[in-house]
Design an enzyme around this catalytic site. Sequence first.
Site, mmCIF file in Angstrom:
data_model
loop_
_atom_site.group_PDB
_atom_site.id
_atom_site.type_symbol
_atom_site.label_atom_id
_atom_site.label_comp_id
_atom_site.label_asym_id
_atom_site.label_seq_id
_atom_site.Cartn_x
_atom_site.Cartn_y
_atom_site.Cartn_z
ATOM 1 N N CYS A 119 0.698 -1.348 -0.013
ATOM 2 C CA CYS A 119 -0.113 0.134 -0.146
ATOM 3 C C CYS A 119 0.824 1.374 -0.018
ATOM 4 C CB CYS A 119 -0.707 -0.005 1.090
ATOM 5 S SG CYS A 119 -1.694 1.390 1.621
ATOM 6 N N CYS A 122 0.306 3.482 3.229
ATOM 7 C CA CYS A 122 1.240 2.777 4.435
ATOM 8 C C CYS A 122 2.499 2.824 4.234
ATOM 9 C CB CYS A 122 0.922 1.009 4.429
ATOM 10 S SG CYS A 122 -1.034 0.820 4.310
#
Length: 340
Positions: A119, A122
């Site tokens: 991600c 993230c």
Amino acid sequence: KNWVKFNISGQRKEQAVVGRELAMSLLRGILRRGFSSAGWWIGDGVGRPRVLSGSRVGRTVDASNTGSYRVGALAFGAAAVAAASVGVSGGLRTGLAWVSSEAAQPSPIQITLYAYEPCPFCNKVRAFLDFHRVQYRWVEVNPLSKKELSFSEYKKVPVAVINGEQVNNSADIILRVDGMLHEKNTTFSSEEEEKWFRWVDTWLVKLTPPNIYRTASESLQTFDYLTEVSNFSPWQKQSVRLVGATSMYFIGKRMKKKYGIEDERQALYSAVDNWIDALGQKDFLGGDTPNKADLAVFGVLRSLRNFDTYADMMANTHVAGWYRRMEIAVGPSARTEIFD
């Protein structure tokens, strides 16, 4: 000519060798404080020396995606020699201080990060925490069931629990931790830093799905990380990989249309080179050290490192030099646990 040469793999392992990190820490101290008044004689990797002034360091990247850094100090007269010697002493002291703080230390900031390995949002948070050596516990979330987020009504990642309080959204997590680290209310040091920090979310991140899910094979590639996830069963790994890759392939196409992207690769190349142009002659947007915008851009681009998109981006943009500098500055992971 005093040469220091070391290689940094383009696919760096998360767990760094202690001896290498010690050497790199010492070298970082020298580079940050040493030779600041001297010039640099830099080999360009093919035997052609060039001279730079101040603390700018030349860097070369070879075709195997490995950065080869050669640094040589050239004293310009007695004054420069004296300045360099003082710089080495100060640099070594700074480097030794880095050694004691380079590994993430137990911190009053307790963070559990719920996230997906690939991600980009993230990875923004990861880069910030790694750079500041803040320990954090990483919990890999099943992208289909999201059972790891059963405690939360908010089901997107990343989700952070910071000292017992839930914080959603990558930008909010970064700014919350930044405020705790520096005990200040000012979130950005300049308008330029804020502009590029926001640009990451408003444009750069939007270019990643159309690129990493561009083809069926590339979409499957983005779920290869599941083989290393210990908290998923074999059945879960296969189902998530097949269902997830199929879903994301179509999501990538939909996002491409939504944002009017004609050629996803060219759009990415253009965005990355616009970022590099914004640096001007600086090593980082933050000057001698990365700021929050540097870390956000790096985090997003690092999320691509295991995909075809990354290799294409490195081959078709001017980002490699800055990216290698960021790898060194950010250092190894500050995770205390990789998967839960």
